[in-house]
Write an enzyme that holds these catalytic residues in place. Structure first.
Site, PDB file in Angstrom:
ATOM      1  CE1 TYR A 148      -3.752   2.416   0.494  1.00 10.02           C
ATOM      2  CE2 TYR A 148      -2.607   3.194   2.448  1.00 10.02           C
ATOM      3  CZ  TYR A 148      -3.619   3.341   1.522  1.00 10.02           C
ATOM      4  OH  TYR A 148      -4.487   4.389   1.608  1.00 10.02           O
ATOM      5  CG  ASP A 236       5.534   3.595   1.191  1.00 10.30           C
ATOM      6  OD1 ASP A 236       5.762   4.127   2.297  1.00 10.30           O
ATOM      7  OD2 ASP A 236       4.403   3.577   0.669  1.00 10.30           O
ATOM      8  CE  LYS A 264       0.326   4.607   8.435  1.00 14.59           C
ATOM      9  NZ  LYS A 264       0.404   3.977   7.139  1.00 14.59           N
TER      10      LYS A 264
END
Ligand SMILES: *Cc1c(COP(=O)(O)O)cnc(C)c1O
Length: 432
Positions: A148, A236, A264
């Site tokens: 993702y 990522d 995050k």
């Protein structure tokens, strides 16, 4: 009814929410579609715990999907944000906080020379792709099924996380043209990388199809394939960055990408992302170069203050402690769930855990889909939630122990997991 009035319950809030917000939520996985039931509405959180509107307390392994590595409402983070807010919430002008945070990120990650601050992981990945295309003059990108990279059009193809939880391969509203240059490969296998490929994007540890660790040689193989083709390798690290260790996955595995995406952890629970890489690549970005990228709230002073406060706590001792706790939790979960007679896999990468009710290890998205098809995660999640322990409400999310989860919390978790697993096993054994 006013918000927070005593008569508010999870059900009443959910009903009101569904009247004014699609599915009652601001992000799909929160609606509990994958696990059933009504989501709990959080009123506050502290350390390892969250409290819902009915006063129920949950030991929280969601931790904002990894945004909160110190645990909730860490006093230093709260104080930094409070102080920053008093000085103004956004200026549309450069600040010292951005410089300090950018320096701190580059200091910790070897090879990271410059960053651009953005407001989410989605923006970081989307902008990294634009930069890669602008810098190479190529169009194609390669991603891996089950990874993702946020919800931008080109990157939604075969996304994990909430896309997978919702049972959607992709999304309506994404045109064939938007994904025409996205090639989807199998995680764990080095794909063909042609000379039309601008970038190969990968979660170095896949944490959005459950947790799937990279097989030996995979990341180094991607590095070689990109070098041969003149393509850029993009890690990522929105989940792994500053979590697997100070240097994230690139530091841990010793493979250096051309570009990194972060999110995050670096925002300490405020909207903050970043992408970055070598100086020569980042020089393609406006205002230095022709690749445009911008944001009204980018480098927001509250977010940079929170990020700096979080990073200040993350020294070698903190990482060692976090990983030690994650090890204990992983073995406890594997043991008590196995003892209940359920097949279980608890994959771990540093302080990150996954949970599959499967007798064989899960190595890619196809296997993750097979492993999650038995519905046991859903039943286990509910049985565990009834006992005051909150996992993410979907089988494709990772488990995020934080630095606030202490030994007692882990013991409570193991006890609750043992009872929950027995309940699930009883159900499995029941007729019908
Ligand atoms: C969460 C996540 C994103 C998207 O970040 P948002 O802040 O939700 O936009 C991108 N990549 C990975 C690996 C993620 O886990």
């Amino acid at each position: 009814m006013t918000p927070g009035a005593p008569e508010a319950t999870n059900t009443s809030l959910y009903q009101r929410a569904t009247g004014v917000m699609p599915g009652g939520v601001s992000s799909p996985v929160r609606a509990f579609g994958a696990v059933g039931g009504t989501p709990y509405f959080v009123v506050r959180a502290e350390g390892a715990s969250v409290w819902d509107v009915e006063g129920r307390r949950y030991l929280d392994y969601v931790q904002s999907y990894g945004a909160s590595i110190l645990g909730h409402a860490h006093p230093r983070v709260v104080e930094a944000v409070r102080a920053a807010a008093g000085r103004g919430t956004s200026y549309g002008a450069p600040t010292e906080g951005e410089v300090l945070l950018a320096e701190e990120l580059c200091r910790r990650v070897e090879g990271l020379e410059m960053v651009r601050l953005v407001s989410s992981g989605t923006e970081a990945a989307m902008s990294a792709v634009r930069l890669a295309r602008g810098a190479t003059g190529r169009t194609r990108i390669v991603k891996f099924a089950g990874c993702y990279h946020g919800h931008s059009d080109a990157l939604l193809a075969a996304g994990g996380s909430g896309v997978a939880d919702a049972g959607l391969a992709d999304s309506a509203g994404v045109t064939p043209g938007a994904v025409a240059d996205t090639v989807v490969a199998r995680y764990g296998q080095v794909p063909e990388v042609g000379d039309d490929v601008a970038a190969v994007l990968v979660e170095p540890v896949a944490a959005n199809m459950g947790l799937v660790t990279p097989p030996e040689g995979f990341l180094a193989g991607l590095r070689q394939a990109c070098d041969r083709a003149g393509s850029l390798l993009v890690f990522d690290e929105v989940i792994t960055g500053f979590r697997l260790g100070p240097g994230g996955a690139s530091g841990r595995f010793g493979v250096r990408p051309d570009l990194w995406c972060f999110g995050k952890v670096i925002g300490g629970g405020l909207p903050l992302g970043a992408f970055g890489g070598r100086r020569d690549l980042m020089a393609h970005l406006a205002p230095l170069g022709p690749v445009y990228q911008a944001g009204t709230l980018s480098g927001n002073p509250l977010a940079t203050a929170a990020g700096l406060a979080v990073l200040a706590e993350l020294d070698a001792g903190a990482y060692a402690m976090l990983e030690g706790r994650a090890c204990e939790l992983a073995s406890a979960l594997a043991e008590v769930i196995g003892d209940a007679g359920l097949a279980v896999q608890v994959p771990r990468a540093g302080p990150l855990l996954g949970l599959f009710f499967s007798s064989t290890p899960v190595q890619d998205y196809d296997e993750a889909q097979v492993a999650t098809a038995n519905g046991q995660y859903r039943r286990f999640f509910r049985a565990l939630l009834d006992r005051g322990v909150a996992l993410a409400p979907g089988p494709y999310e990772a488990i995020f122990p934080s630095l606030a989860h202490d030994r007692d919390d882990l013991e409570r978790t193991a006890d609750a997991a043992a009872a929950a697993a027995r309940e699930v096993a009883t159900h499995e054994g029941a007729p019908g």
